[in-house]
Design a protein around this motif. Structure first.
Motif, PDB file in Angstrom:
ATOM      1  N   GLU A 205       0.971  -0.998   0.180  1.00  0.00           N
ATOM      2  CA  GLU A 205       0.059  -0.002   0.003  1.00  0.00           C
ATOM      3  C   GLU A 205       0.968   0.916   0.005  1.00  0.00           C
ATOM      4  O   GLU A 205       0.613   2.184  -0.516  1.00  0.00           O
TER       5      GLU A 205
ATOM      6  N   ALA B 266       1.015   3.913  -2.923  1.00  0.00           N
ATOM      7  CA  ALA B 266       0.763   5.691  -2.723  1.00  0.00           C
ATOM      8  C   ALA B 266       1.942   6.379  -3.146  1.00  0.00           C
ATOM      9  O   ALA B 266       1.870   7.564  -3.790  1.00  0.00           O
TER      10      ALA B 266
ATOM     11  N   ARG C 136       2.176   6.649  -7.066  1.00  0.00           N
ATOM     12  CA  ARG C 136       1.012   7.563  -7.368  1.00  0.00           C
ATOM     13  C   ARG C 136       1.591   8.977  -7.065  1.00  0.00           C
ATOM     14  O   ARG C 136       1.292   9.911  -8.129  1.00  0.00           O
TER      15      ARG C 136
END
Length: 152
Positions: A137, A141, A144
């Motif tokens: 995760e 992130a 991104r």
């Protein structure tokens, strides 16, 4: 790019096969117990050894002399092959620094925990990518944010 990644995976698979014993970290054990830390330390050392061995083979082949293909097309093909080989070795040189950093994290008791959240990375991810520093995760992130800043 896929070829370089598969080469990295092949070297890691070779390192796994070279490890003595048949121990594999399990979810049934306490996370990052001594046995797991020892497993990952040995895996990282074996991975580094495999990379250095491949580098020595490349260096030996380079020292044999220049490419002496009589046909220009054959020579160009050989030079392209060597260029790819050298880029792979450069990528693996950088990988060695990441392996050393992972071993340092083991010594400091930080291995296996996300550098962003502090949560466990997870055995499955570490077995697949022993140099991982973030949970899936946190990595997503991060990627991104990287993409957004690149697009701006």
């Amino acid at each position: 790019m896929a070829g370089v990644l598969s080469d990295e995976i092949d070297v890691l698979a070779k390192a796994r096969r070279a490890m003595p014993g048949d121990y594999l970290p399990s979810e049934d054990e306490p996370y990052m117990c001594e046995a797991q830390q020892d497993y990952f330390r040995r895996l990282l050392l074996e991975w580094k050894k495999s990379i250095l061995s491949a580098s020595e083979n490349t260096l030996s082949a380079l020292q044999e002399g220049p490419i002496r293909e009589p046909d220009l097309n054959d020579r160009a093909s050989s030079e392209t092959d060597w260029s790819i080989e050298l880029r792979t070795r450069d990528r693996q040189r950088k990988l060695i620094a990441k392996i050393d950093a992972a071993m340092r994290r083991i010594d400091e008791g930080e291995y296996g925990y996300c550098e962003v959240t502090g949560e466990p990375i997870g055995l499955g991810r570490l077995i697949a990518r022993p140099i991982a520093t973030m949970t899936v995760e946190a990595q997503q992130a991060h990627e991104r944010r990287e993409k957004v800043s690149r697009d701006n």
